[in-house]
Each structure stands twice: as C-alpha cells, then as structure tokens.
Scaffold this motif. Structure first.
Motif, mmCIF file in Angstrom:
data_model
loop_
_atom_site.group_PDB
_atom_site.id
_atom_site.type_symbol
_atom_site.label_atom_id
_atom_site.label_comp_id
_atom_site.label_asym_id
_atom_site.label_seq_id
_atom_site.Cartn_x
_atom_site.Cartn_y
_atom_site.Cartn_z
ATOM 1 N N ALA A 135 -18.731 10.473 -3.465
ATOM 2 C CA ALA A 135 -18.347 9.188 -3.517
ATOM 3 C C ALA A 135 -17.308 8.967 -2.815
ATOM 4 C CB ALA A 135 -17.600 9.307 -5.014
ATOM 5 N N ARG A 136 -17.137 7.434 -2.516
ATOM 6 C CA ARG A 136 -16.095 7.506 -0.872
ATOM 7 C C ARG A 136 -15.109 6.348 -1.739
ATOM 8 N NH1 ARG A 136 -20.149 6.552 3.753
ATOM 9 N NH2 ARG A 136 -21.713 8.782 4.017
ATOM 10 N N THR A 137 -14.511 6.546 -0.071
ATOM 11 C CA THR A 137 -13.022 5.293 -1.009
ATOM 12 C C THR A 137 -12.650 4.716 0.377
ATOM 13 O OG1 THR A 137 -11.097 4.910 -2.585
ATOM 14 C CG2 THR A 137 -11.246 7.283 -1.870
ATOM 15 N N ASN A 138 -11.648 3.960 0.375
ATOM 16 C CA ASN A 138 -11.061 3.366 1.469
ATOM 17 C C ASN A 138 -9.230 3.636 2.077
ATOM 18 O OD1 ASN A 138 -10.584 2.715 4.388
ATOM 19 N ND2 ASN A 138 -11.417 0.281 4.216
ATOM 20 N N LEU A 139 -9.454 4.606 3.207
ATOM 21 C CA LEU A 139 -7.483 4.633 2.451
ATOM 22 C C LEU A 139 -7.526 3.688 4.124
ATOM 23 C CD1 LEU A 139 -4.721 5.831 2.322
ATOM 24 C CD2 LEU A 139 -6.081 7.293 3.963
ATOM 25 N N THR A 140 -6.199 2.397 3.921
ATOM 26 C CA THR A 140 -5.454 1.969 4.818
ATOM 27 C C THR A 140 -4.182 2.146 5.074
ATOM 28 O OG1 THR A 140 -7.022 -0.517 4.281
ATOM 29 C CG2 THR A 140 -5.363 -0.463 5.081
ATOM 30 N N VAL A 141 -3.894 2.698 6.209
ATOM 31 C CA VAL A 141 -2.881 3.482 6.782
ATOM 32 C C VAL A 141 -2.456 2.563 7.108
ATOM 33 C CG1 VAL A 141 -0.875 5.064 7.742
ATOM 34 C CG2 VAL A 141 -3.308 5.705 6.707
ATOM 35 N N ILE A 142 -0.409 1.817 6.722
ATOM 36 C CA ILE A 142 0.017 0.523 7.401
ATOM 37 C C ILE A 142 2.211 1.224 7.956
ATOM 38 C CG2 ILE A 142 -0.675 -1.177 6.228
ATOM 39 C CD1 ILE A 142 1.836 -0.710 4.096
ATOM 40 N N ALA A 143 1.821 0.554 8.018
ATOM 41 C CA ALA A 143 3.724 0.705 8.989
ATOM 42 C C ALA A 143 4.784 0.879 8.203
ATOM 43 C CB ALA A 143 4.224 0.190 10.151
ATOM 44 N N ASP A 144 6.090 1.257 7.660
ATOM 45 C CA ASP A 144 6.913 1.399 7.255
ATOM 46 C C ASP A 144 7.894 0.254 7.359
ATOM 47 O OD1 ASP A 144 8.694 4.150 5.555
ATOM 48 O OD2 ASP A 144 8.384 1.693 4.522
ATOM 49 N N SER A 145 7.745 -0.325 7.289
ATOM 50 C CA SER A 145 8.873 -1.776 6.951
ATOM 51 C C SER A 145 10.259 -1.573 5.711
ATOM 52 C CB SER A 145 8.065 -2.979 7.251
ATOM 53 O OG SER A 145 7.636 -3.525 6.053
ATOM 54 N N LEU A 146 10.181 -0.903 5.023
ATOM 55 C CA LEU A 146 11.025 -1.204 4.461
ATOM 56 C C LEU A 146 12.602 -0.416 4.729
ATOM 57 C CD1 LEU A 146 11.475 -1.118 1.224
ATOM 58 C CD2 LEU A 146 11.423 0.799 0.798
#
Length: 1056
Positions: A135-146
């Motif tokens: 089974a597959r799932t998509n991972l999106t990595v974004i910048a830490d802006s907090l």
C-alpha cells in the motif's frame, strides 16, 4: 468444460473473499515540517494465522515515480539503498513493530528530500498469492516557518502583584493549519522536574489551565488574551510565592491528516523569564547564644547572633556588636566588619574574630579573656528595605543582654598520657598523646625517654615551647630529619609524639612534662609567668615482627563446577605496617602438570602485591575466558584471589608466599623474613547434568505412503545456554542386534546421515525439524513397510567452558516409539454369483466380471478368465489333466497390456481374434467370445489380482479373488438347405449368382415382346378399344450373405 471452468472460477473467488490479504497504510497525503519526527503506520490482514509478518518500506521520488528506492525492512538488515543506508544504520530511520501484523515507520528527522510516495510491502507467507501485498501513501515535506518569541528577562515581584507577559507566535505555512499556544512554569530548584502548565489555548480555540491553576483561572486571576494576529498576553493577578520560577511560552503548529486526526508538525519555545516573588512577611527576630557565661581568664569566648526571618539571602541586614554600651564591631550586608576603636589592635594581634558564618548567623570570638572583658554583650540587627516608591526604610531590633563573667587565673592543670596501641609491633607507629585539662594559659611540653628498668639516665627527645616552636634533641635529630620522629601541637591542650617504624631499641618509658604560662603586661611589653607544671609517663614494649610472622591460605570452595567462581584467601599476620610491609605472591601449579609427575611440576607466579602496594602479574596466566581479580583488605592482612568463570585451566594447586620487609629511616629496605602458606587444591568439575528427555513409550500404526512423525522432547536441561546434538536411531522390526543410526543433528544444526539411511534409501524421505529449542521432530515421508521398527532419539547436551571450548556434558535417550507401517487392509471382493448360459453355435458369449469392493481407490486390477472343460469332451489333442480342468482364456495385466496378466491365453489377441474385451467402468469388466463353438462350452470364471504402487514406485500384488462360475452350453445346429448351400462354393454360385444373367436375358426378351405388342395394339385399340394384357417387372429381393439366400417374390399387383 465451460461449466467446469465457471465452477472453478467461482470457487477461487469464494476463496479470495474468505482469506484475501489486505495491506493498509496511513492514508495521505501527509504534510510534515522539515526536521520533525514523522511516523507512518502499516497493517496487514487476511494472512495465515500464527505467522509473523515482515514489512519492507520503499519510496518513489516525484522526479522518478517509477524508480523504487528501498529504505528499511524488518527482515533484512542491509535492505536500504545507499541514499538511506547511513540514516538507517544510525537509527535515524527505523521500524517499530507494534504486533506481528502491524508496524510503524519512524523518521526522527525528516528532510526535504524525503518528500515522495512511500510504499509498505509485506512479503508473502501463505504459499500462494492472493490479495494485495503493498500500500502507498504520499508524504509532503514543507519548511518549518513557526516562530515563537518572547524577551528573556528577570522580574522581581512582591506577593499579590500583577504579572503580564507577551509572546509573539507566527507562521507562513500555505496549508491550512491550527496553532496551540501555552504558558509554562519550571521550578528553578529542580531542573529535572516536568514544567507546570499555566494556561493553554488549544488548536480548537479552547482555553484550559493546569491542575493547580484551574481555580485561579475560574476566579479570573489567570488570563490568556490574544491581543493581535500574533500576540498572546499572559496575565496573573495576585501573585503567589509558588509562581516564582522560569516562565516561557510554547506553541505548536497542527495539521489535520486525511483520516481526520490532528498531528503536531512542530513545537517551539520562547526565551525564559526569571520571576522572583518577595513574600509579604517581613518580620524577623534575633537570638544570641553562647556555650556558657562564666569563664576563666585566658579562655576564649564565642557569641553567635542568629537572625530568624523568611528569605534571608534576598534581604539586607546589618549586625552590630555592643559591649557595655561601647561598639565592638559592625558587619554590613557585604559581610565586611568595621571594628570599634578599642578592638582594632586586639583584632590585629589575632585575639579577636568577627565574621559571618552563614546567611543568618554572625560570630564574635574573643581570645584570651581577661577580667576586663566581663560585662553585657548585645547584638543589634538593622534591615534596610526598598519600598515600591523607591525609598529605603530601616527597621532595627536588638537582642537580650548576655552577661559574661571572667574569673582570675589559677593553674589547676592535670596531665594524662595515652598510647595508640598497647602492644607495639616492630615497624608500627607509636603515637603518644599528652592531654592537658583545666588550662588557662599557654602551655609548653618536654618529651623524655628512659630505658624499661628506668636505671639509665633520662634522654630528652623533643620540646614544644608556649608559642608552638618544636626543638629536637641532638640524639634524635638525625632520625627526625627522615620523618621517623614527629612532635605536634594538635590543640592548645593536646600534644603528640609519634615514632614511625618502631625499632626494638625504642622500648622503654616515655614521659610528658607540661608547663602552664600566664601572659602579664600589655603590648609592647609582654611578660610570661610560669603558673604550674605537671608530668606523667608510660612504659611501652616493642615486639619483633619476625616472631609473629605467619601466612596461611584458605578456601571455602575446594571443588567447583565449570563457570563458577572461587575465592582464595591469604591471611598474613601480624597486620600490615607501612614501615614493615609485606609483599604477597599467589603461585599456581596446574593440575595437568601435577598429574605428569610430582617432580616435574613447579609453582609459577600468578600475581604479586609488592611492598609498595602495586600489582605485578607473573608469567602464569589463567584461561582466556576467566576473569581474575585480586584485592586486599584495608589492614593489608587479607589478600584475596578471585577467579570467575573457572575452567579446566584453573584446576590445580595454589599457595601464597609472603616476604616481610623493613624500611629503614634512611628509606633503604631490609628483608626480614619470608613465609609460605599451605597448599590449596582446587578441582574444577563439569556441572551436574540436569538433562532429561521424555521417556514415554508409544506405538504408532501407519499405512504405506503416509507421513510418520516422531517427537523428541527435552523436559529439562542443565543451563539455558546448553546446546543439543540429537541422534535418531531405529531398531529394525526383524530383530537385529545393533540399533542403526538414522540421522545425526549436530549442535550447530549440521545434518549427518547414518549408514542405515543410505542402505534403506531414506535420504530423500527423512526430514528433521527443530520446532523449539527443546522439541525435535523426525518425519518419514512416504512410509514403507520396511520402515517399521522401534525409533528413539539420543540427546547429547553440550556446554561451553569459560575458555570457549565446547564439551559434551551428558547423554539421555527418549522413550521408544514402535512404528508399524502396514499395507492397506484387503477389501477386494469379486461378485461370486453363479449363472448358466446356453447359446447357439456361432452366436456370442458374453462373460462379466464385477468388483464391488476394492482395498484402495488407487488400486489397479489384473483380470484373467479361465474355463474348466468337462472331462468327456471330444478331441484328440487334449492337454494334461490340470490343463483340461483349467485353461486360460484371456488375460490383461494391471498395466492394461493384453496377455500380461497371471496367465498366457492360448488364443492371442489380434484383429482376427474372436475375443472382445471391454472395461465398462472402473469396476466392471466383460469378455465377449464371438462365433461360439461347441468347444467353447465349460465353466468360466474370472480371476482378479489387486495391485498397488508402493512408495518406491514399484507395483506389488496386494490380493487375489475369483468370481463365481458361469456355465456355458453351446447348442449345435442341424444341416439345412442354407447350410448345405453355403458349405459348397459351386452350389452357392450356381444358386445365387448364375440366375442373375439368365433373368436379365429373360427381362430383355420380355421388353422386346412388349415393345412389339404395343405397336400392334395401336391398331387393335383403334379398332375395338379393348386393352391388352401385359406383365409388369417382377420384384426381386435377395441377401448377399450366405445366411439369407436370395428370394424371388411376386407381390400382389405384379401381374395385371
């Protein structure tokens, strides 16, 4: 065929619906911030129960969606590709198994390059492929802006004040996220304690507070307000002392995953604010204490002023000492004393001390009291406090008066002389303590020595004058220069004389003479007056160490087992003396050398405690797996040799030797004596075996071609690290004398077949399994009758000695398993119904053979028909009596080959044969004899042989049976015209073939006549109109066989 395929497809789809593997993974897309801890779970269902599932994680980059990049696997340690191998090895990426069918992928610090499609794959464990395996799932990595900011500061508040702190929280995330903001308090005393939650605005915009602060929040004393788009203000009214500590703001950014759950992508904290709260209780009290209030001139006086208040370190106190209304000293908050004018010289001479002992205790000490020091002493304390307006106010308190009396000095000293030991051993240190009691002034001391009988002249050793100066007499000056003699003034009333490394000549009487002095006058003219003198003495005897020097060795465990520990103790008497030290050596003679001969074995040094206290290892070393430790007691009288994990190499004789040394006062060494202890024999034996194998005897019966399973269960073993070698034996059912070795399984798991396995061709059929560390199973596939016998297992228990060598500890055999492999039960039955059949000559004879019961569904049959002739049968070529009675008619073997049965028929099968064989069903056979002859009459029966295929792929006959008799009678035919005609060829042709051309000629003649008659009839019909008679063609029918001769028949209407 189409219907069967449809049914098969339906069955397969039904199986899929029941046990179809399904792999599920956390639904995506999952949005996570760079650097956060990412988890992705994966579950599998529909697999075969009881089998632990493995998980393999891979990912696909958006730039190369078809290229698999392997990350981590629970089954393979080197599964990852190079791009992820380092992170997997460092545990930055790992798989946490939750159960046998569930696992979680952890990425402790996700990177931007980790963005992509993650796949969870579970290898097949069911022996067939059915369902989904990944089974597959998509991972999106974004910048830490907090960002979370609050100024770092230190605030001082008074209990009951109001505190306001502001925290800026912002983020620039493009996705829809929520924020949670909270304020926390950490105790400054216990940094390891968890922080206390004050108030938090959750991601759902719900305001909550920590347990201790709920009531204060409900009362409105605790608030959290959002003053702008990014500002959050904390307000605490009515501050309490418990609010003191480190305050900081913590924010978390949350995102909602596709499954509806919320995930904290990142958390951050602001800088901390140090908050100090001053209690409102500002009162304090003062107490002055002293040991006593009555003194004698020359004694010291100590007065302590104790301040009792809250939070003293944070407050500013000044302490003033007053004597009879005159200032003695003032100690400010900086702890620097300011002396009164009358006490400056006294403090400079060291006769006065003013200091701050602790945060709330101040000391005033006066040395050498004089009658003028008698009077009243007072402690006055002043606190300076800053008001909220910035002004300073002073509050003062004074203690009660302390009345001190000082009496004039009179010498009442008493002197006592003590020794540290009563029995002095050579090399010991002699310490004589001269204690003076009831002193009032300085003391001076003189030490003397006289021989034991006190007959000689007294010799001065050393003296100590009243100011502590030490002088040694010339007789002892050289010895004292090496530190052998030491004189000290321990206290004002205590003096010691120490003689190190006592010698036999130091035996005698020692005396201490004390003189008390009184200081008269003042600076700079000071006079000393002798006001008293006392003396005391003590006699000491010095015993030589050689006379009491003894060495003995002991052990509580002379016999141990492999892997155990033993301690050897070497006791040296007398006790250790640094001036007469002892060097102790442990020596060892191995048992292997000892057995070769008494004269050949020599003791070799193991380890030596040198006289300096260091360790020196000898040339003899114990086993590699052995750990040897040595230690000694504080008194250096007990020297212990400890050996752990002992093996064969540690067995032998041990002894310790000790050498006594004397250190001279010039630091040279002299060897005094040496001693050797008794011998200690240590035997290292193998541990007592606790191996037990289950002894239950049993019998098992199997059919040929079955699977035989025999268990070998180990009920107990000596050690949890034991390894086992298992030998399977068989005792043939024929009763051979020796048991045959079938298979040997080494402790390492290697297989070794015995000669019996080769003889009986068992290598391909025998199989051994280890179901658990204590359960072994022997399996015989496709069992044969020759496999019958008695089986048992012999278990060898192996242990590793401390040196790493494996040895066999014991053997034990299991109970006997009697195995009987038999052929299938004979159930062959042939229908035995008898019948009579009468047929005419040249007709067919049909003989049936029915098999209503058979021993196995895999059976094959050999069928033969026999006939028994009557004895009065005609014929000159009669065979022998037995052949006449029983003659083979037809035979077909179990291999379906004609004539390959249990007999050879006289008439061979062929295209011209009268015999016709037919197998109607698997259990119905028939034989047809065409063209019956009188010689075919007789009693017929079928003989059936049942054949089976044994495990060696060879056919064997299991059973035979005969059917009932079928009595056949053949009736002869009488001679007829037909038979006569058919028996003669000339007559046959004359009757059946020659008439045809004759009839043809006649037919042609008739046609010609008719033709002419028609021509004539025209004229006649024209004349009178009457029809003419004519003959129609005759109807001819015949049979071309010899059985039906041609027949000529005229049917009605043939002639008009």
């Amino acid at each position: 065929m189409a219907t069967g395929a449809l049914l098969l497809a339906c069955a397969l789809f039904a199986g899929v619906a029941v046990a179809q593997r399904v792999v599920t993974v956390q639904s995506g897309p999952l949005v996570r911030t760079e650097g956060s801890h990412v988890t992705i779970w994966c579950n599998v269902t529909g697999y075969k129960e009881g089998v632990e599932q493995d998980f393999e994680w891979s990912m696909y980059l958006p730039s190369a969606p078809e290229r698999e990049i392997r990350i981590v696997s629970t089954a393979q340690s080197n599964y990852a590709y190079a791009v992820y191998a380092q992170r997997v090895n460092s545990k930055e990426i790992f798989v946490e198994r939750l159960s046998r069918d569930s696992a979680v992928l952890h990425i402790t610090k996700v990177l931007a390059k980790d963005q992509g499609l993650f796949e969870c794959y579970t290898p097949n464990t069911d022996g067939r492929y059915l369902g989904s395996y990944s089974a597959r799932t998509n991972l999106t990595v974004i910048a830490d802006s907090l960002t979370v900011t609050a100024p770092a500061q230190t605030l001082s508040k008074v209990e009951g004040d109001t505190l306001q702190l502001t925290c800026e929280v912002s983020r620039t995330t493009l996705q829809h996220t929520h924020l949670s903001v909270g304020w926390y308090l950490r105790s400054p005393e216990d940094a390891a304690a968890p922080p206390q939650e004050l108030v938090t605005l959750s991601r759902d915009f719900v305001l909550r507070s920590g347990g201790p602060y709920r009531q204060r929040m409900a009362a409105g004393d605790l608030r959290l307000d959002k003053t702008s788009a990014s500002a959050y203000r904390l307000t605490i009214h009515k501050l309490q002392p418990v609010d003191q500590g480190l305050l900081y703001c913590q924010a978390a950014e949350w995102i909602q995953d596709p499954d509806g759950s919320w995930f904290a992508m990142t958390r951050k904290q602001s800088e901390k604010t140090q908050l100090r709260i001053q209690p409102t209780d500002r009162d304090f009290s003062i107490q002055v204490s002293t040991e006593r209030r009555s003194f004698t001139a020359g004694e010291p006086l100590e007065l302590r002023c104790t301040i009792e208040a809250q939070n003293v370190p944070e407050r500013f106190f000044s302490v003033s000492w007053v004597f009879s209304s005159s200032p003695v000293a003032v100690v400010g908050p900086s702890a620097v004393p300011v002396l009164g004018p009358d006490y400056v010289a006294r403090e400079a001479a060291g006769h006065m001390t003013v200091r701050k002992e602790s945060v709330n205790v101040h000391l005033l000490k006066l040395q050498h009291l004089s009658p003028e020091d008698a009077g009243k002493y007072i402690c006055r304390v002043t606190e300076r406090e800053k008001t909220p307006t910035g002004d300073f106010i002073d509050r003062s308190k004074r203690s009660r008066n302390v009345q001190i009396t000082v009496q004039s000095l009179k010498s009442n000293i008493t002197v006592s002389l003590f020794s540290n030991i009563s029995d002095v051993l050579e090399g010991d240190a002699i310490q004589l303590t001269c204690s003076v009691y009831s002193t009032t002034g300085p003391l001076s001391v003189v030490w003397h020595w006289t021989d034991k009988q006190a007959t000689g002249q007294s010799q001065e050793i050393a003296s100590v004058d009243r100011d502590g100066t030490i002088l040694h007499s010339p007789a002892y000056r050289e010895r004292s220069s090496y530190g052998e003699i030491r004189v000290e003034k321990v206290r004002a009333d205590t003096f010691t004389l120490s003689l190190y490394n006592a010698l036999p000549e130091d035996e005698g009487q020692y005396s201490c003479t004390v003189t008390e002095w009184l200081q008269t006058g003042t600076e700079p003219e000071v006079n000393w007056e002798k006001i008293g003198e006392k003396s005391t003495s003590k006699t000491l005897a010095v015993k030589t160490v050689e006379s009491s020097f003894m060495v003995s060795a002991s052990s509580r465990t002379p016999s141990i087992t492999f892997g155990d520990s033993f301690d050897l103790l070497c006791l040296v008497k007398p006790r250790h003396n640094p001036r007469v030290p002892t060097s102790v050596t442990w020596r060892f003679m191995p048992a292997s050398v000892e057995t070769e001969g008494e004269d050949q074995g020599d003791f070799k040094d193991l380890v030596t405690f040198t006289r300096e206290g260091t360790l020196q290892w000898g040339e003899q070393l114990l086993g590699l797996g052995t750990r040897t430790t040595v230690d000694r007691s504080h008194s250096n009288t007990n020297f212990r040799l400890s050996v752990t994990r002992a093996g064969r190499r540690e067995a032998g004789k041990y002894q310790c030797t000790a050498v006594l040394w004397r250190k001279n006062y010039d630091n040279s060494w002299s060897r005094v004596a040496n001693r050797t202890s008794n011998l200690l024999g240590i035997s290292v034996l193998q541990p007592e075996s606790k191996l037990k194998v289950q002894k239950n005897n049993q019998s098992q019966v199997y059919l040929e071609d079955s699977r035989v399973r025999i268990n070998c269960s180990i009920t107990s073993q000596t050690n949890q690290d034991s390894q086992h070698a298992v030998l399977w034996y068989v005792r043939r059912a024929s009763g051979s004398e020796a048991d045959e070795l079938l298979l040997r399984i080494e402790r390492s798991g290697a297989f070794e077949y015995g000669a019996y396995a080769d003889e009986e061709r068992l290598r391909r059929r025998v199989q051994s399994e280890r179901l658990s560390p204590r359960l072994y199973v022997l399996t015989l596939n496709r069992a044969e009758s020759s496999d019958s016998g008695t089986y048992y297992c012999l278990v060898e228990e192996w242990l590793s000695d401390p040196d790493g060598a494996w040895y066999r500890l014991s053997r034990d055999s299991s109970g006997f398993t009697q195995v009987l492999v038999r052929q299938p039960e004979i159930r062959l039955q042939v229908e035995e119904l008898e019948s009579n059949v009468t047929v005419e000559e040249s007709s067919s004879i049909r003989l049936g053979c029915s098999i209503p019961s058979q021993s196995s569904r895999d059976s094959r049959f050999s069928v033969s028909w026999y006939v028994e002739r009557s004895e009065d049968e005609d014929g000159d070529d009669r065979p022998g009596e037995e052949e006449r009675e029983r003659e083979c008619v037809f035979s077909i073997g179990h291999d379906a080959v004609f004539g390959n049965g249990n007999c050879s028929p006289r008439e061979e099968a062929g295209p011209n044969s009268r015999l016709q064989f037919e197998r109607v069903t698997s259990d119905q056979y028939s034989l047809t004899i065409q063209g019956a002859r009188p010689t075919d009459a007789g009693r017929y029966y079928c003989h059936v042989e049942e054949w089976l295929l044994n495990p060696r792929n060879s056919w064997y006959r299991l059973a035979t049976n005969n059917s009932g008799f079928t009595i056949v009678n053949v009736m002869r035919q009488a001679s007829t015209v037909q038979s006569v005609v058919c028996s003669n060829d000339s007559l046959f042709y004359f009757v059946f073939f020659y008439p045809f051309p004759i009839f043809g000629i006649l037919l042609i003649a008739v046609l010609l006549v008719r033709f002419k008659s028609r021509n004539n009839s025209k004229s006649q019909e024209g004349k009178n109109g009457a029809p003419l008679l004519w003959i129609k063609e005759p109807h001819l029918s015949y049979s071309p066989t010899c059985l039906d001769p041609p027949a000529l028949s005229l049917h009605p209407g043939s002639v008009d």
